[in-house]
Design a protein around this motif. Sequence first.
Motif, PDB file in Angstrom:
ATOM      1  N   ASN A  28       0.849  -1.187   0.000  1.00 37.01           N
ATOM      2  CA  ASN A  28       0.000   0.000   0.000  1.00 37.01           C
ATOM      3  C   ASN A  28       0.888   1.240   0.000  1.00 37.01           C
ATOM      4  O   ASN A  28       1.534   1.554   1.001  1.00 37.01           O
ATOM      5  N   LYS A  29       0.924   1.964  -1.102  1.00 33.81           N
ATOM      6  CA  LYS A  29       1.867   3.068  -1.259  1.00 33.81           C
ATOM      7  C   LYS A  29       1.468   4.328  -0.492  1.00 33.81           C
ATOM      8  O   LYS A  29       2.267   5.246  -0.360  1.00 33.81           O
ATOM      9  N   GLN A  30       0.243   4.373  -0.001  1.00 33.57           N
ATOM     10  CA  GLN A  30      -0.141   5.538   0.796  1.00 33.57           C
ATOM     11  C   GLN A  30       0.664   5.596   2.090  1.00 33.57           C
ATOM     12  O   GLN A  30       1.053   6.661   2.549  1.00 33.57           O
ATOM     13  N   GLY A  31       0.918   4.442   2.674  1.00 30.47           N
ATOM     14  CA  GLY A  31       1.673   4.399   3.923  1.00 30.47           C
ATOM     15  C   GLY A  31       0.773   4.457   5.141  1.00 30.47           C
ATOM     16  O   GLY A  31      -0.272   5.111   5.143  1.00 30.47           O
ATOM     17  N   TRP A  32       1.202   3.782   6.192  1.00 27.10           N
ATOM     18  CA  TRP A  32       0.432   3.670   7.424  1.00 27.10           C
ATOM     19  C   TRP A  32       0.178   5.035   8.074  1.00 27.10           C
ATOM     20  O   TRP A  32      -0.951   5.392   8.402  1.00 27.10           O
ATOM     21  N   PHE A  33       1.207   5.829   8.251  1.00 28.55           N
ATOM     22  CA  PHE A  33       1.052   7.100   8.955  1.00 28.55           C
ATOM     23  C   PHE A  33       0.290   8.144   8.143  1.00 28.55           C
ATOM     24  O   PHE A  33      -0.544   8.860   8.712  1.00 28.55           O
ATOM     25  N   PRO A  34       0.498   8.250   6.831  1.00 31.29           N
ATOM     26  CA  PRO A  34      -0.376   9.145   6.052  1.00 31.29           C
ATOM     27  C   PRO A  34      -1.828   8.700   6.087  1.00 31.29           C
ATOM     28  O   PRO A  34      -2.741   9.529   6.079  1.00 31.29           O
ATOM     29  N   TRP A  35      -2.060   7.389   6.124  1.00 28.45           N
ATOM     30  CA  TRP A  35      -3.433   6.864   6.195  1.00 28.45           C
ATOM     31  C   TRP A  35      -4.083   7.254   7.518  1.00 28.45           C
ATOM     32  O   TRP A  35      -5.234   7.719   7.547  1.00 28.45           O
ATOM     33  N   ILE A  36      -3.364   7.091   8.624  1.00 29.16           N
ATOM     34  CA  ILE A  36      -3.911   7.482   9.922  1.00 29.16           C
ATOM     35  C   ILE A  36      -4.191   8.984   9.951  1.00 29.16           C
ATOM     36  O   ILE A  36      -5.233   9.439  10.436  1.00 29.16           O
ATOM     37  N   ASP A  56      -3.148  -3.929   3.568  1.00 31.53           N
ATOM     38  CA  ASP A  56      -1.747  -3.851   3.158  1.00 31.53           C
ATOM     39  C   ASP A  56      -1.040  -5.186   3.380  1.00 31.53           C
ATOM     40  O   ASP A  56      -1.565  -6.092   4.051  1.00 31.53           O
ATOM     41  N   SER A  57       0.151  -5.302   2.802  1.00 28.95           N
ATOM     42  CA  SER A  57       1.070  -6.414   3.057  1.00 28.95           C
ATOM     43  C   SER A  57       2.473  -5.899   2.774  1.00 28.95           C
ATOM     44  O   SER A  57       2.657  -4.781   2.285  1.00 28.95           O
ATOM     45  N   ILE A  58       3.474  -6.718   3.084  1.00 32.10           N
ATOM     46  CA  ILE A  58       4.876  -6.363   2.843  1.00 32.10           C
ATOM     47  C   ILE A  58       5.457  -7.353   1.837  1.00 32.10           C
ATOM     48  O   ILE A  58       5.187  -8.554   1.911  1.00 32.10           O
ATOM     49  N   TYR A  59       6.240  -6.836   0.900  1.00 34.78           N
ATOM     50  CA  TYR A  59       6.904  -7.706  -0.076  1.00 34.78           C
ATOM     51  C   TYR A  59       8.337  -7.225  -0.254  1.00 34.78           C
ATOM     52  O   TYR A  59       8.583  -6.042  -0.514  1.00 34.78           O
ATOM     53  N   LEU A  60       9.286  -8.123  -0.091  1.00 33.09           N
ATOM     54  CA  LEU A  60      10.688  -7.748  -0.259  1.00 33.09           C
ATOM     55  C   LEU A  60      11.502  -8.921  -0.792  1.00 33.09           C
ATOM     56  O   LEU A  60      11.076 -10.079  -0.711  1.00 33.09           O
TER      57      LEU A  60
END
Length: 393
Positions: free
Chosen positions: A161-169, A336-340
């Motif tokens: 999720n490119k918005q990001g956790w903190f911008p979303w909050i 969201d999820s994480i991919y690396l």
Amino acid sequence: MKKEGYYSSGQFAKMAEVSVRTIRYYDKQNILKPSYVNENGTRFYSDRDLARLQQILLLKFLGFSLDDIREITVDTADYHMMKNSLEQQHKLIQDRIEQMQLVETAIRDTADAITKDHEPDWSQMLRLIHLTGMETSLKRQYQDSTNITARINLHQKYSVNKQGWFPWIYQQAEIRSDMHILELGCGNGALWTENLDKLPEQISILLSDTSEGMLRDVRRTIGAGDIRFSYRTIDCADIPCEDHSFDLVFANHVLFYCDDIDQVCREIRRVLKKDGLFICSTYGSLHMKEISQLVQDFDPHIQLAADNLYERFGLDNGAGLLHRHFTQVDLSRYEDSIYLKEPEPLIDYILSCHGNQNQYLLNRYKDFRNFVQKETQKGFTITKDAGIFLCRV
């Protein structure tokens, strides 16, 4: 027989500008062991050992005991770990400089008081004693700040999720001019540093945490000149603010650490204005489950957390706990999820956890890194199961 690429104790000591006796002492204290011992028992050291010794000498210069150094030094066998270590040591130096400046001022004020009144100001003397005893708390604060940054970095850099956790909050909060805002447990302040460009000019934000080290880091990052922000160490269960003084209160991944969640909620409700909003985040049972499985596959003895915090306050039971104190409680999940495909950020996250992992991993860092690299090279997906509760009185 000497092994190529290694130095004798004498050569090693000369390179580091210390005595051979010092090298032997660190060996006996299990702080710096030689990389190679030949059949005659002769000890040899490598360039990696030199990097570790330099780290030890710096921490010793900063006033840390050998027991502290044994705990907080890390294996420098990897450039990524070395870079992180240097960044952490830089924070330590900044903290120590600030501490010594406070001590200098306290000494001067105490001496002036004696000169003027011919007797010491005992309250000032107690402050001086407190300041000179701060070394024992620096290590814990430094570790906490570093650990929370490692955990946030994994989310910031590798989330789908490119918005990001903190911008979303921030978006959920609908922040407006002239609001009075309190954040409990602000950590490294990412909620604000990632949204500074969106903040109104006319706003008052009190950032609080139980860790003075974290507050120092946030103050440095935001800058002392930004008068919108103030900073204070606060216990969530005893908020030293007047009734109905905040339009908005944040507690981001905080409530599950509190000993008495009901008391914390009572305090939050007390300081909220009648039309105010309380936003608190937490996670569910599936959150980051692949990481726990990864370390278990490497060594089943490893537990990344002593408790499942979501059982104390999670997405499934949080609404019921909050409804005891707030009439309206709405849950909003963050998709969201994480991919690396690289091991280092994942390793940093794992080493930052509150479990027993360092007991099993630091002495096997190279093996663990190879294991994680193999698991991530074709892509590694991590489930996120997190969200926020929006609560109104």
